[in-house]
Structure formats: structure tokens, C-alpha cells
Design a protein around this motif. Structure first.
Motif, PDB file in Angstrom:
ATOM      1  N   THR A   1       0.405   5.542  -0.442  1.00 61.01           N
ATOM      2  CA  THR A   1      -0.658   6.458  -0.455  1.00 61.01           C
ATOM      3  C   THR A   1       0.310   7.780  -0.850  1.00 61.01           C
ATOM      4  O   THR A   1       1.482   8.076  -0.623  1.00 61.01           O
ATOM      5  CB  THR A   1      -1.321   6.784   1.014  1.00 61.01           C
TER       6      THR A   1
ATOM      7  N   GLU B   1       0.701  -1.316   0.034  1.00 57.24           N
ATOM      8  CA  GLU B   1      -0.033   0.139  -0.191  1.00 57.24           C
ATOM      9  C   GLU B   1       0.895   1.270  -0.013  1.00 57.24           C
ATOM     10  O   GLU B   1       1.740   1.357   0.769  1.00 57.24           O
ATOM     11  CB  GLU B   1      -0.951   0.157   1.290  1.00 57.24           C
TER      12      GLU B   1
ATOM     13  N   ASN C   1      -4.119   2.914  -4.558  1.00 55.20           N
ATOM     14  CA  ASN C   1      -2.780   3.256  -3.622  1.00 55.20           C
ATOM     15  C   ASN C   1      -2.242   1.700  -3.276  1.00 55.20           C
ATOM     16  O   ASN C   1      -1.932   1.529  -2.312  1.00 55.20           O
ATOM     17  CB  ASN C   1      -3.576   3.650  -2.284  1.00 55.20           C
ATOM     18  N   LEU C   2      -1.667   1.281  -4.518  1.00 58.46           N
ATOM     19  CA  LEU C   2      -1.216  -0.083  -4.432  1.00 58.46           C
ATOM     20  C   LEU C   2       0.160   0.048  -5.286  1.00 58.46           C
ATOM     21  O   LEU C   2       0.128   0.203  -6.444  1.00 58.46           O
ATOM     22  CB  LEU C   2      -2.238  -0.948  -4.900  1.00 58.46           C
TER      23      LEU C   2
END
Length: 89
Positions: A9, A7, A43-44
Motif C-alpha cells: 500500500t 500486498e 496494491n499488489l
């Protein structure tokens, strides 16, 4: 093959995705990535490699660019349908 999903962000666009991919390639210069893609919408970051990546090195490289990381998931990558189909020949 090892699949790593992380993940990340802070990515806002395709340029952020490209920056993320470049950052990861630079952090692991001797690693062959079967798959390396980033998605700002999800978001990966998804990576498929022959060997596990050092999670500390991965997260450090990303943090140095100003992005934040979350959960890192490592699993065995399953071959695609086409890879399975053509590997038996």
C-alpha cells in the motif's frame, strides 16, 4: 517456477510502480525475474522467479522506501498457455 504476490500500500501512480520494481530488483541483484510487476490500483506486486524469495528481505526493502506491506502469498507458477504450447516442440 515460484510465484510471489505481496500486498503493498502507498503506491499512487505508475512512477510508484516503477520505484517498487526498481527497489525489488536492487534487493535481489542475482535473481532472474521471469515476471516482476507492480499495480498501484490493485496494491499488489507480482513476481515469478526460479527460486523462492526471502520474504524478510523483500518486506524490509519495501518498508525502507516508505511503503507498507501486507499479506505475502507464495505458490507454484503455472506456465502460460503459450509457454505450454511451444515447450512441446
Amino acid at each position: 517456477m515460484i510465484k510471489t504476490e505481496l500486498e503493498v500500500t502507498g503506491m499512487a501512480c505508475e512512477m510508484c510502480e516503477a520505484h517498487m520494481v526498481e527497489t525489488i530488483r536492487d534487493a535481489f541483484p542475482d535473481t532472474h525475474f521471469k515476471t516482476l510487476r507492480a499495480s498501484h490500483r490493485k496494491n499488489l506486486v507480482e513476481m515469478v522467479t526460479d527460486h523462492p524469495l526471502d520474504e524478510r528481505v523483500l518486506k524490509k526493502a519495501i518498508h525502507e522506501t516508505g511503503y507498507k506491506t501486507g499479506t505475502c502469498t507464495v505458490s507454484e507458477a503455472k506456465p502460460s498457455f503459450w509457454a505450454t504450447l511451444f515447450s512441446s516442440r
